[in-house]
Design a protein around this motif. Structure first.
Motif, short mmCIF file in Angstrom:
data_model
loop_
_atom_site.label_atom_id
_atom_site.label_comp_id
_atom_site.label_asym_id
_atom_site.label_seq_id
_atom_site.Cartn_x
_atom_site.Cartn_y
_atom_site.Cartn_z
N ILE A 174 3.35 0.62 3.25
CA ILE A 174 3.21 -0.41 4.39
C ILE A 174 2.92 -1.57 3.12
O ILE A 174 2.30 -1.66 2.38
N VAL A 232 0.95 -1.19 -0.03
CA VAL A 232 0.07 0.00 0.01
C VAL A 232 0.81 0.99 0.02
O VAL A 232 1.62 1.41 0.97
N THR A 274 -4.65 -5.62 7.89
CA THR A 274 -5.93 -4.13 6.96
C THR A 274 -4.28 -3.43 6.82
O THR A 274 -3.58 -3.52 7.84
N VAL A 275 -4.73 -2.68 5.74
CA VAL A 275 -3.80 -1.00 5.97
C VAL A 275 -4.79 0.13 5.60
O VAL A 275 -5.65 -0.34 4.67
N GLY A 276 -5.02 0.85 7.18
CA GLY A 276 -6.27 1.99 6.10
C GLY A 276 -5.54 2.59 7.34
O GLY A 276 -4.49 3.44 7.55
N GLN A 277 -6.44 3.92 7.45
CA GLN A 277 -6.53 4.82 7.74
C GLN A 277 -7.25 4.99 9.90
O GLN A 277 -7.90 3.77 10.15
N LEU A 289 -1.46 3.55 8.08
CA LEU A 289 -0.26 4.42 6.68
C LEU A 289 -0.75 5.91 6.96
O LEU A 289 -2.17 6.49 6.62
N ALA A 319 -5.96 5.11 0.91
CA ALA A 319 -7.13 3.13 0.92
C ALA A 319 -7.10 2.65 2.27
O ALA A 319 -6.64 2.72 3.56
N ILE A 320 -7.51 1.56 1.99
CA ILE A 320 -8.13 0.80 2.53
C ILE A 320 -7.76 -0.47 2.11
O ILE A 320 -9.07 -1.08 1.46
N VAL A 321 -7.35 -1.51 2.77
CA VAL A 321 -7.26 -2.88 2.54
C VAL A 321 -7.32 -2.94 3.85
O VAL A 321 -7.42 -3.43 5.20
N GLU A 322 -8.16 -5.05 3.70
CA GLU A 322 -8.33 -5.86 4.63
C GLU A 322 -8.25 -7.35 3.79
O GLU A 322 -8.98 -7.33 2.98
N HIS A 323 -7.42 -8.53 4.56
CA HIS A 323 -7.42 -9.23 3.75
C HIS A 323 -8.33 -10.30 5.65
O HIS A 323 -7.41 -10.23 6.62
#
Ligand SMILES: Nc1ncnc2c1ncn2[C@@H]1O[C@H](COP(=O)(O)OP(=O)(O)OP(=O)(O)O)[C@@H](O)[C@H]1O
Ligand SMILES: [Mg+2]
Lengths: 498, 254, 421
Positions: free
Chosen positions: C341, A427, C361-364, C334, A432-436
């Motif tokens: 990341i 990322v 997860t990557v987010g705010q 991030l 952005a929002i990434v969820e796994h």
């Protein structure tokens, strides 16, 4: 060389039928075999095994291709020579002898001008596989392109589609009838040198489907291609290209089968999808290539590069796959989300039983703003099967507002199978929002007991629970395919319990 | 109908049932009460054939046959039904589909004709109406996302549909509001039949005001320590289990 | 040979035994390249071109004791400055049953421990480098049944020197059956040097032993720090590790746990908080090798400015490890358009009676929480800081004593984006 006997197959069936008492359980057990394992007795025109520039030229010549196409292939071939086969991190695989493969095989005789000219054996082959090519079957309302070994043997509904400006034909035909489109798009999503097998395919690809949906047109029916490997010692290298212009939409289905043979046959396809502004492409696969026997003898090596590019804003590409066949499956149908607000989806069921190995997943490359992607992967491992999900979600710097949600579940049936999950998440955009999420477990004993205490037998309970496990993905398939997929799963799981 | 004799059961290496005996005749309703952890659910699970419950001694006869040697689905076909204390969720498996598969599997095993979807739906509609269950629940996956009460009612709905000979209700009343409890009781009462028996496991005497039992048992420390008529339930309500234990203090030593 | 290996190995011809083998293998294979899966997100190109002076070099400015004291960490103390043991700053007094041997004073022990761990080694270049050149470190042994009591403080300090140094340290920690040890691995330093530190630590936990490990990585912001911890966890033994990665310019932390005995357990909590151009790469590798083992890994990460955080969390459940229960969660924030990341949770499962799950997860920050704080009158900047800090300190929630937890929260606070940034 490709004239082999149907008898073998019928003998096998007779043997299986021996204890038949007309009762349903036996019938059911019977159907739980690799149904598509028969060989069609038809003479074929094949190139001898081996690969060099001459082979590439010979393929091009047989297909009466224009010079530019021959050159395109040769360029790919020369590039391929400089490449090394991929390193198989998780696969058990021997070296592949690329000189032992025949790169072209086609039913003998002149090219069929219309479906009426297609020999009876071929029509029957597809009939047997449940793929209707003949007139009365048109009621089914699905346009079909049938690819037998290296060539397309017929495409239905062409006239009807042409009336709307839709082109649905074999790739060989498209090279001649729509060279400007082919030149413009071929190799733009999957470049020739993308990977080892894509380069090989670019050099020797035989046939496949070409679809072009012009601006603003919604394709009125499902388009489908049915791939069949028949001849022995041949590889199948199909190439499919689907273009949906601005505002166009299409749903495309692909099915695949091959005879039971104790050799490993190579299938290295390339599929490219291009979706322009507001266009939508749905690509569904039910892959049932011959998986090899219980001991891992024979079966198809299925090394496929599938990639779609959402070039225009608000475009959408959906991959759905049900992978039950092949000795080894190696494919990652991917989406390059270039257009702002474009969306990519990947829905997958992969089942490995006996000695099958599957390494599959997807790549979602977010480039445009507000791009969305969704991944649902269901892996089922039984016997000594090894099932790997490998996926990449990449959010590039400019992909402000990008979203991804990934859910990967694995189900284990038996002590000796393996289930592996290798997601990569990269990322570079803080918006952005990434969820796994991923889980792995065996079939729950509580669920099994619940079903059984209501009177449902063990095997049925397993297929019921497995089917439930896959529901989310099956829902994405067109109705007929969903039914087919469910049946395939049951067949493939035969003997997995107990 | 059901004859349990000196049943000993081990779970995870621990003896839970320690010589339990109980006999229920056709048409009877037996209530089983007892403190938490006494082994009530264990009894239900053993009768339904759950794995991991090891019978170390004793016998269970159901209509003259040895119940313990049957697979869970064979017991179901023979007419044993367990309404679970904690019904499991089975994601993705449609409730209607599940019920029809269950009913037809049982009918097949019994050599009866399967129901086609029209016949089946008709039957379903009838039973739904009795329990005032929402149609919508049928279209969802088995127990998935059901509220606690909905799960319990779904169990009784299955009971109505499968029409077993012996129904074991494991705390079907827990988690139900008053109205739902009455509905469940009505459902059960509607099913009372000279040919059908019930084992009703409950903590609350209140349920037994609605489903009137023929016999009340107290299960404690893996055994039936007291049996009596419905007044026993009232005594328990009034005095708690300590009262029973007090009356039987050294009995365990026997 | 690149400048780096040249500067490290030139003139070291006299090595013998395992050291010579390791050096030869290192020279043969070099440092891992970008195609090596385990180094996918961490490039060693720049390092390959650097030269370091051979350690030990004289430290010019060693801080006073008080500078690295941690509240509640008041057991024995081992201090290493630029990779060299400092008897004057250390205090080896320990509880009965605990033996602490600094290698500088016990070179024979070092040789023994190196031999003991030979052959279990992987092709890891930094492990080889360490094996070839290490001269310092310590062995800590707790005999069966003993409780080491108050936490042992291991201070690894980088101090300015005439030139940038590369130092090697080795740690061998062994807990006998039923033994208990609490250990704090504490890295610190200032920004006036750019040393390379390379620590290899081996831990062996006997049956029923329990190790509580706190790792506070607050190294100088120009330093490069490579760490590799291998844990062998025996039957019913427990490893509880808490890790904070806050310092160093570039850090790579390999954390390999072998749940080797039946009922072995791991609990790992960790967080990285990065700013500037920091690069932190954490590789957790948990192997369930016996029945009924369990692992619970919870890591968080925050990357701000131009930093890059990498987290790789692999769980392997080997054949026969039935009853294994594994859970791994990695959540990241991030905070800047120039930061990155990369997270890679992985499951490899070869047994069927298992429960395994991971999530990443990557987010705010949660917009709703942010909004809630603002409706209560907290300005946006402050609200952000509060939430980021809460996000990170969740990792320490169970850490004892409270004073230590508070100190870590303070440390974190200095690394989080400041108001108005
Ligand atoms: N699968 C199992 N593994 C370990 N112990 C079990 C298992 N099943 C039951 N037990 C133990 O057996 C004892 C009896 O349990 P059971 O569920 O039969 O009690 P119960 O009488 O139904 O209690 P409640 O009123 O709380 O429902 C309990 O101590 C329980 O912990
Ligand atoms: Mg209970």
């Amino acid at each position: 060389m490709a004239t082999e006997r149907i008898q073998m197959e019928s003998e096998l069936r007779d043997r299986l039928r021996a204890p038949a008492t007309g009762n349903e359980a036996v019938e059911a057990a019977l159907s739980r075999r690799y149904d598509a394992g028969f060989v069609t007795d038809i003479e074929s025109d094949s190139l001898p095994p081996g690969l060099d520039e001459g082979t590439v030229r010979a393929i091009s010549a047989r297909k009466h291709e224009p010079e530019w196409m021959t050159e395109w292939r040769l360029k790919a071939y020369r590039h391929w020579l400089t490449m090394t086969p991929p390193h198989w991190a998780k696969l058990r695989i021997g070296p592949i002898d690329f000189q032992a493969i025949s790169y072209y095989s086609a039913p003998k005789g002149p090219k069929y001008k219309s479906l009426d000219e297609v020999p009876r054996e071929l029509i029957e082959t597809y009939d047997k596989l449940g793929v209707p090519l003949h007139e009365r079957a048109k009621l089914a309302g699905v346009a079909v392109d049938a690819v037998f070994d290296s060539v397309s043997v017929g495409t239905t509904f062409q006239k009807e589609l042409a009336a709307k400006g839709i082109v649905f034909c074999s790739m060989s035909e498209a090279v001649k009838s729509h060279p400007e489109l082919v030149k413009k798009y071929l190799g733009t999503v999957v470049p020739q040198g993308d990977n080892y097998f894509a380069a090989l395919n670019s050099a020797v690809f035989s046939d496949g489907s070409f679809v072009f949906i012009p601006k603003g047109v919604r394709c009125p029916m499902e388009l489908s291609t049915y791939f069949r490997i028949n001849a022995g010692h041949t590889g199948q290298f199909e190439r499919t290209l689907i273009i949906a212009e601005e505002g166009a939409s299409v749903s495309y289905l692909e099915g695949c089968t091959a005879p039971m043979r104790d050799e490993n046959q190579l299938h290295a396809a390339v599929v490219e999808l291009v979706a322009l502004d507001d266009a939508s492409i749905k690509y569904s696969t039910v892959q049932n290539w011959y998986p090899g026997d219980e001991n891992g003898v024979g079966g198809i090596y299925n090394f496929v590069t599938k990639r779609g590019e959402c070039r225009g804003p608000r475009s959408r590409i959906v991959w759905t796959q049900v992978e039950t066949g092949s000795a080894i499956t190696w494919k990652y149908p991917s989406c390059v989300l270039r257009g702002d607000d474009s969306a990519g989806e990947f829905h997958s069921v992969a089942l490995t039983h006996h000695c099958q190995q599957a390494d599959t997943g997807t790549k979602m490359i977010h480039i445009g703003r507000n791009t969305k992607s969704k991944i649902v992967s269901k892996g089922i491992s039984a016997g000594r099967g090894q099932n790997t999900y490998r996926g990449l979600v990449k959010i590039e710097k400019g992909a402000e507002g990008a979203r991804n949600h990934t859910q990967c579940d694995s189900l284990l049936i038996g002590k000796r199978c393996g289930a592996h999950t290798f997601p990569y998440i990269e990322v570079k955009n803080p918006g952005a929002i990434v969820e796994h999420e991923a889980t792995t477990s065996k079939i729950s004993e509580d669920q099994m007991f619940y079903c059984r205490s209501r009177g449902i037998g063990e095997e049925d309970a397993v297929s019921m629970i497995v089917d439930g496990f896959c529901k989310q993905v099956f829902r994405e398939l067109p109705m007929e395919f969903a039914v087919e997929a469910k049946k395939l799963l049951e067949v493939s799981l035969e003997g997995a319990v107990g | 109908m059901l004859k349990i004799d000196n049943l000993h059961v081990r779970v995870a290496g621990r003896e839970i049932l320690k010589g339990l005996s109980l006999e229920a005749k056709a048409g009877e309703v037996h209530a089983i009460m007892g403190p938490n952890g006494a082994g009530k659910s264990t009894l239900g699970n053993v009768l339904a054939g759950r794995e991991g419950y090891e019978v170390t001694a004793g016998t269970v006869e159901f209509e003259g046959q040895n119940l313990l040697e049957l697979a869970p689905e064979e017991r179901a076909a023979a007419g044993v039904f367990l309404a679970f204390q904690y019904p499991v969720e089975i994601p993705g498996v449609n409730n209607t589909y599940f019920l029809r598969a269950a009913l037809n599997a049982q009918r097949r095993q019994r050599g009866e004709a399967e129901l086609d979807s029209m016949q089946f739906l008709k039957k379903v509609r009838e039973k739904l109406a009795v329990l005032h269950l929402k149609d919508e629940l049928l279209h969802r996956a088995v127990n998935e996302g059901f509220s606690g009460g909905e799960k319990k009612r779904n169990e009784i709905f299955q009971l109505a549909l499968l029409e077993p000979k012996l129904a074991i209700l494991d705390e079907t009343d827990s988690g139900l509001d008053i109205d739902a409890m009455k509905l469940v009781a009505d459902g059960v009462n509607a099913m009372r039949d000279p040919a059908r028996s019930f084992l009703v496991i409950t903590h609350y005497q209140r349920l037994l005001d609605y489903i009137v039992p023929d016999v009340v048992h107290v299960l404690a420390e893996g055994r039936i320590v007291e049996s009596g008529d419905r007044t026993l339930a009232h005594e328990l309500e009034a005095h708690g289990y300590g009262w029973v234990a007090g009356r039987h203090a050294p009995a365990g030593a026997a | 040979m690149g400048a780096f290996l040249d500067s490290m190995l030139a003139g070291r011809d006299g090595l013998g035994g395992v050291r010579a083998e390791a050096a030869a293998a290192l020279l043969r294979d070099g440092l891992p390249g970008p195609r090596e899966e385990a180094w996918k997100y961490t490039s060693l190109r720049a390092l390959e071109q650097r030269r370091y002076a051979p350690a030990p070099g004289e430290a010019t400015d060693v801080p006073a004791l008080a500078a690295f004291a941690l509240p509640g960490v008041d057991g024995a103390r081992l201090v290493f400055v630029n990779g060299v043991f400092q008897p004057a700053l250390s205090d080896l007094q320990a509880a009965p049953g605990v033996e602490i041997l600094p290698y500088r004073e016990h070179p024979g022990q070092l040789d023994k421990d190196l031999e003991g761990h030979h052959g279990t080694g992987s092709a890891d270049a930094f492990l080889r480098l360490n094996t070839a050149l290490v001269e310092d470190g310590a062995s800590i042994r707790v005999v069966a049944g003993a409780d080491a009591g108050a936490p042992i403080h291991l201070v690894i300090l980088g101090a300015p020197a005439a030139a940038d140094l590369a130092w090697q340290l080795r740690l061998q920690v062994e807990l006998g059956a039923g033994a208990r040890l609490s250990l704090v691995e504490h890295h610190l330093g200032n920004d006036e040097h750019a040393h390379l530190g390379n620590l290899v630590a081996n831990y062996v936990l006997g049956a029923g032993a329990r190790l509580e490990l706190l790792q506070v990585q607050d190294a100088g912001e120009r330093a490069t720090l490579i760490r590799r911890g291998s844990f062998h966890v025996g039957e019913d033994a427990q490893l509880a590790a808490t890790t904070l990665e806050a310092g160093a310019q570039m850090t790579r932390h390999d954390f390999r746990v072998h749940l080797a005995g039946r009922g072995a357990r791991l609990e790992s909590r960790g967080v990285f908080v990065l700013h500037g151009r920091q690069h932190a790469d954490t590789h957790m590798d948990v192997r369930h090798e016996a029945r009924d083992t369990s692992s619970d890994v919870l890591w968080r990460g925050v990357a701000d400015q131009r930093s890059r955080g990498v987290f790789h969390g692999a769980i392997t459940i080997a054949e026969g490890a039935d009853g294994a229960d594994a859970a791994l969660s990695n959540k990241n924030l991030l905070l800047s358009p120039q930061a990155e990341i990369d997270t890679q949770p992985a499951l490899e499962i070869y047994a069927d009676e298992v429960k395994a799950a991971h999530g990443a997860t990557v987010g705010q920050l949660d917009e709703q929480a942010l909004f809630y704080l603002r409706t209560r009158g907290i300005p946006l900047d402050a609200a952000r800081r509060i939430l980021v800090s809460a996000f990170c300190s969740a990792v320490f929630a169970d850490l004892q004593p409270a004073v230590l937890r508070e100190r870590l929260d303070e440390l974190l606070a200095t690394r989080l984006p400041q108001a108005g940034e």
